[in-house]
Design a protein around this motif. Structure first.
Motif, PDB file in Angstrom:
ATOM      1  N   ILE A 266       0.829  -1.200   0.000  1.00 45.74           N
ATOM      2  CA  ILE A 266       0.000   0.000   0.000  1.00 45.74           C
ATOM      3  C   ILE A 266       0.869   1.257   0.000  1.00 45.74           C
ATOM      4  N   SER A 267       1.919   1.251   0.783  1.00 47.86           N
ATOM      5  CA  SER A 267       2.737   2.454   0.965  1.00 47.86           C
ATOM      6  C   SER A 267       3.716   2.714  -0.169  1.00 47.86           C
ATOM      7  N   HIS A 268       4.160   1.656  -0.855  1.00 48.36           N
ATOM      8  CA  HIS A 268       5.277   1.824  -1.783  1.00 48.36           C
ATOM      9  C   HIS A 268       5.024   1.375  -3.222  1.00 48.36           C
ATOM     10  N   LYS A 269       3.988   0.588  -3.485  1.00 49.83           N
ATOM     11  CA  LYS A 269       3.900  -0.031  -4.801  1.00 49.83           C
ATOM     12  C   LYS A 269       2.665   0.330  -5.618  1.00 49.83           C
ATOM     13  N   ILE A 270       1.725   1.059  -5.057  1.00 48.37           N
ATOM     14  CA  ILE A 270       0.517   1.429  -5.810  1.00 48.37           C
ATOM     15  C   ILE A 270       0.700   2.839  -6.347  1.00 48.37           C
TER      16      ILE A 270
END
Length: 331
Positions: A266-270
């Motif tokens: 959620i924090s780094h890949k979307i």
């Protein structure tokens, strides 16, 4: 280079044509017509009123036959149902969206009309199944929408394969980590959506074993048991009539599902435009707000109690949901 681009395009077109060529009308696959228990203006009274609804299938690289539901033409939008759910439950959503989109709903392995197998029952494999589904369709890009565990399947897909094939994404009311770690603060639990301190106890409770709110949050199960709206009654009746899930198989993925923590994804890949849906009758609102804070530019929809804002909002209020989703996709 130009020759390769042309060849790739032709292959994609042929794959897309092939996937449609073997599709069969839903009424033929299911064997008969179906009359919905409630008459709802703007929605089909019978299955046969839903012209163009098809049911198709393909085989994964580990030999599992997966079924999917399809209707409409235009930009493709792929729906991934939640745990134990299936394409039949999307009948109203599909009918409304098929007026301007090519709508596809994948029945995950061991769910719906897909094959039951005692292997591959982990979210990483479900993410791979989704990748093979996209490859089977031959689409370069599609909009993706995951509900409940279906959102986790998309997060697994993104973790493994990135977002190149995703134009826009939508997630409906999925905790980011179902399991509550013992060393978390209450703020961390709320931000992650933790709803159980024991995956085993949660699985047992979902099967009917006694529990309490401190061990397992049973709000989702309570909301599922409510009759809800006429729309929800219709889609649930349709699903019950034609889909017979086997708890022996549907339960196999639950432990892995419960113990995954998707906060890093959620924090780094979307990195695509994202919509998040939840409601006042869901205990997931804090985690969905945290998700919005982590995904740059994402839009949060919080449905009120009067708008049937709970874990099943897309099915209890399909008119509002499809209107909001379409507005987001077209923006």
């Amino acid at each position: 280079m130009r020759k390769n681009i042309v060849l790739t395009t032709l292959v994609g077109v042929m794959m897309s044509m092939t996937s449609q060529a073997f599709a069969a009308p839903a009424i033929d696959v299911l064997g008969r017509d179906f009359t919905f228990p409630n008459t709802v203006e703007g929605l089909p009274a019978k299955l046969s009123d839903f012209k163009g609804l098809q049911i198709n299938s393909f085989k994964t690289n580990d030999g599992v036959k997966l079924t999917y539901w399809e209707a409409g033409e235009g930009k493709p939008i792929i729906f991934v149902p939640g745990w134990g759910a299936n394409g039949a439950e999307y009948v109203n959503v599909m009918f409304l969206l098929a007026k301007k989109y090519r709508v596809l709903v994948l029945d995950p392995r061991n769910q719906g009309l897909s094959q039951n197998v005692p292997y591959g029952t982990r979210l990483a494999r479900y993410g791979m199944d989704l990748k093979e589904f996209v490859d089977h369709l031959g689409v370069e890009q599609a909009d993706f929408c995951g509900w409940s565990m279906g959102a986790s399947v998309i997060w697994s897909y993104i973790d493994l394969f990135g977002t190149k094939s995703i134009r826009k994404a939508a997630f409906i009311d999925e905790p980011i980590s179902i399991y509550t770690h013992a060393d978390w603060t209450e703020e961390e639990r709320l931000n992650a959506g933790g709803m159980t301190t024991s995956a085993e106890r949660m699985i047992a409770a979902f099967g009917g074993a006694p529990t309490n709110e401190q061990v397992v949050d049973m709000n989702v199960m309570r909301r599922a048991m409510e009759e809800g709206t006429a729309h929800f009654q219709n889609s649930e009746a349709f699903a019950r009539e034609f889909v017979k899930n086997d708890p022996k198989f549907t339960s196999l993925v639950l432990f892995d599902h419960a113990t995954n923590d998707w906060r890093d994804v959620i924090s780094h890949k979307i990195d695509v435009p994202t919509a998040i849906f939840t409601g006042d009758h869901s205990n997931n609102v804090p985690s969905q707000r945290w998700m919005q804070s982590q995904i740059k530019g994402s839009k949060l929809f919080v449905y009120s109690a009067e708008e049937n804002g709970d874990h099943f909002l897309a099915f209890k209020n399909p008119v509002k949901f499809t209107t909001d989703l379409s507005s987001f996709l077209e923006r």
